[in-house]
Write a protein that holds these residues in place. Sequence first.
Motif, short mmCIF file in Angstrom:
data_model
loop_
_atom_site.label_atom_id
_atom_site.label_comp_id
_atom_site.label_asym_id
_atom_site.label_seq_id
_atom_site.Cartn_x
_atom_site.Cartn_y
_atom_site.Cartn_z
N UNK A 1 0.85 -1.18 0.00
CA UNK A 1 0.00 0.00 0.00
C UNK A 1 0.89 1.23 0.00
N UNK A 2 0.64 2.15 -0.92
CA UNK A 2 1.50 3.32 -1.04
C UNK A 2 1.41 4.22 0.19
N UNK A 3 0.27 4.20 0.90
CA UNK A 3 0.13 5.05 2.08
C UNK A 3 0.95 4.53 3.24
N UNK A 4 1.27 3.27 3.25
CA UNK A 4 2.22 2.76 4.24
C UNK A 4 3.59 3.37 4.03
N UNK A 5 3.99 3.50 2.77
CA UNK A 5 5.26 4.16 2.48
C UNK A 5 5.23 5.63 2.85
N UNK A 6 4.08 6.28 2.69
CA UNK A 6 3.96 7.68 3.08
C UNK A 6 4.25 7.84 4.57
N UNK A 7 3.66 7.00 5.39
CA UNK A 7 3.88 7.07 6.84
C UNK A 7 5.35 6.80 7.19
N UNK A 8 5.93 5.79 6.57
CA UNK A 8 7.31 5.43 6.88
C UNK A 8 8.29 6.50 6.39
N UNK A 9 8.05 7.06 5.21
CA UNK A 9 8.94 8.12 4.71
C UNK A 9 8.83 9.37 5.57
N UNK A 10 7.62 9.66 6.05
CA UNK A 10 7.47 10.80 6.95
C UNK A 10 8.26 10.60 8.24
N UNK A 11 8.15 9.42 8.83
CA UNK A 11 8.91 9.13 10.04
C UNK A 11 10.41 9.11 9.77
N UNK A 12 10.81 8.70 8.58
CA UNK A 12 12.22 8.62 8.24
C UNK A 12 12.85 10.00 8.09
N UNK A 13 12.13 10.96 7.52
CA UNK A 13 12.69 12.28 7.22
C UNK A 13 12.42 13.32 8.29
#
Length: 295
Positions: free
Chosen positions: A158-170
């Motif tokens: 799910x692309x929104x899972x990546x959104x959450x993880x990239x937000x936490x990463x940056x």
Amino acid sequence: MSSATATTAPPAGAPAGRVAPRREPRRGRVTGGLLTTLTWILSLGFFFPVLWMAMTAFKQESEASSSPPTWFFTPTLDQFRAVVGESGTYVANSAIATGVSTVLVLLLGIPAAYALSIRPVEKVSDVLFFFISTKMLPVVAVIVPIYVIAGQLKVLDNVWTLVVLYTAMNLPIAVWMMRSFFQEIPAEVLEAAAMDGAGLMKTLRSVLIPMVAPGIAATALICVIFAWNEFFFALNLTASQAATVPIFLVSTMTSEGLFLARLCAAALLASLPVILAGWIAQKQLVRGLSMGAIK
């Protein structure tokens, strides 16, 4: 008792009243020339792989894999046509994950940086250490818990899972960067805004953000680069529906047939968005990265 003051006579041919310019020693000129030459050689050495990738992208597969390398060839766009026809979904997923996560990072990071700089909370050092400590843990150490949680929530691929993880990463990097930019704002500016009756949100929106806009642009660009190039999360948490551009690059490598020219074409196209973004925002990037360098 009078004393005479010794003066140095100007060199012959020099106009009266003017001091002859100081000539740089020959040894200094030679050293400067050698350093300049060495800098150009190193720069070309770092740029050569990019140039080789760009050249290979315009070759046929047989020419790209030839030994010795083919230096003279007829350019072709066949590889780009094949890549563009297959990469639409991957580019869309990367654009969504990168764009939305960058916006979320700015929305969360600007108030946090304000609270840690202009209106510091208690134990600022502990808070800052907590933010940056999240970057100390290797990503491979947390991928299994994240995978299990995503599986339980039915959000794998799910692309929104990546959104959450990239937000936490940056977010930790963004908070640290923007905090240094906010610290450069003079206290008199805040006092003037308070005397004019501006509240917290109006001061932040109308005074502070315009002043640190170059720093915010630099932070946003760095977040875009990190999110666009992220590979590990996308590889382990996506399959076909939410795969991103780095996954597409890997998919061009097959165990059957030649793929070097196609891979170079895909890598060149994948690099263009970040290169264009950096070129468009280069003035803000340079100014933003230089904020906080001089106290």
